[in-house]
Design an enzyme around this catalytic site. Structure first.
Site, PDB file in Angstrom:
ATOM      1  N   ASP A   1      40.715 129.845   2.948  1.00 28.56           N
ATOM      2  CA  ASP A   1      41.797 128.886   2.758  1.00 28.56           C
ATOM      3  C   ASP A   1      42.541 129.169   1.460  1.00 28.56           C
ATOM      4  OD1 ASP A   1      41.457 127.078   5.073  1.00 28.56           O
ATOM      5  OD2 ASP A   1      39.496 126.723   4.181  1.00 28.56           O
TER       6      ASP A   1
ATOM      7  N   ASP B   1      42.079 132.032  -4.481  1.00 25.71           N
ATOM      8  CA  ASP B   1      43.239 131.261  -4.937  1.00 25.71           C
ATOM      9  C   ASP B   1      42.862 130.238  -5.996  1.00 25.71           C
ATOM     10  OD1 ASP B   1      41.831 129.681  -2.893  1.00 25.71           O
ATOM     11  OD2 ASP B   1      43.510 128.281  -3.088  1.00 25.71           O
TER      12      ASP B   1
ATOM     13  N   ASP C   1      38.373 134.921  -0.110  1.00 27.61           N
ATOM     14  CA  ASP C   1      38.328 133.519   0.291  1.00 27.61           C
ATOM     15  C   ASP C   1      39.222 133.355   1.520  1.00 27.61           C
ATOM     16  OD1 ASP C   1      37.562 130.817   0.024  1.00 27.61           O
ATOM     17  OD2 ASP C   1      39.451 130.351  -0.978  1.00 27.61           O
TER      18      ASP C   1
END
Length: 259
Positions: free
Chosen positions: A15, A209, A13
């Site tokens: 961000d 995250d 990922d």
């Protein structure tokens, strides 16, 4: 359980893993550099459909992260791939930005508000009541409802913003029609991404995250999963989910030596 195969390809990922509010996370540059030097297949993923791969390449380069355009995979690209597989050379009424409209143009779709095959909802900072009303009427007239991703909010410096999932809920309430979401946590986004780099899930890993999108999508696609604690999911929240990542690490810096 059988031992996992060695990791030969990586999906990560963007961000919360590589960058946070426009600033690279320590270790991100070393991780990307190691991937490129190793020659291993990799993709940087984002559920955000606003930007094209070229836009994101330039944005990451300004932050010191050199990610080739062909190594960027967005929910807009996954959506376009899905529509091209389902109904080649079709038509769509689109609510979204250049990342989505470009992806659909590139697969030969006609963007129209006249009897489209699909209504495609993506991310934009300018959702309009007029556009949402037109989407509702087209869906009621038979257009199929597709969304790039189910994220209900997005980040900004001022705080959370309503995102695709929240607007989709409004349209669903008005039409009674549920959309098909192409982006994470749909493992379709992982599988189409893996296909673009010629990788196999059994020897691939997903870094994210968020437990509810990144880890879930990676797990359902059959990959090893790494949760980093530099984004949205906090350590104490991990046990709240009925599934677990393969490993929890502090940040992307902890994974450089695994490449």
């Amino acid at each position: 359980m059988a031992d996992r195969k060695p990791i030969e390809s990586w999906l990560t990922d963007m961000d919360g893993v590589l960058i946070h509010e426009g600033v690279p996370i320590p270790g991100a540059d070393a991780f990307i550099k190691k991937l490129r030097e190793s020659g291993r297949p990799f993709l940087v993923l984002t559920n955000n459909s606003i930007y094209t791969g070229r836009d994101l390449h330039a944005r990451l380069r300004r932050m010191g992260l050199e990610v080739p355009i062909e190594n960027i995979w967005t929910s807009a690209l996954a959506t376009a791939q899905f529509l091209d597989d389902q109904r080649p050379n079709g038509s769509a009424y689109v609510i979204g930005e250049a990342g989505l409209t470009t992806a659909l143009h590139d697969i030969g779709y006609v963007l129209t508000d006249h009897e489209p095959d699909y209504v495609v909802l993506g991310e934009t900072r300018t959702y309009s009541f007029e556009a949402m009303t037109k989407a509702v009427r087209l869906i009621n007239d038979g257009a199929r409802f597709i969304c790039t991703n189910p994220d209900e909010t997005g980040p900004s410096t001022e705080g959370p913003l309503p995102a695709t999932g929240a607007v989709a809920a409004l349209i669903t309430k008005a039409t009674g029609k549920q959309p098909y979401f192409a982006g994470k946590p749909n493992p379709l986004m992982m599988r189409t991404g893996l296909n673009t780099i010629g990788a196999h899930s059994e020897s691939s890993a997903m870094i994210g995250d968020r437990m509810d999108t990144d880890v879930l999508a990676g797990m359902e696609a059959g990959m090893q999963t790494f949760l980093v604690l530099t984004g949205l999911t906090r350590p104490e929240q991990v046990e709240n989910f009925p599934y677990r990542p393969s490993q929890v690490v502090d940040s992307i810096a902890d994974l450089v030596d695994l490449v």
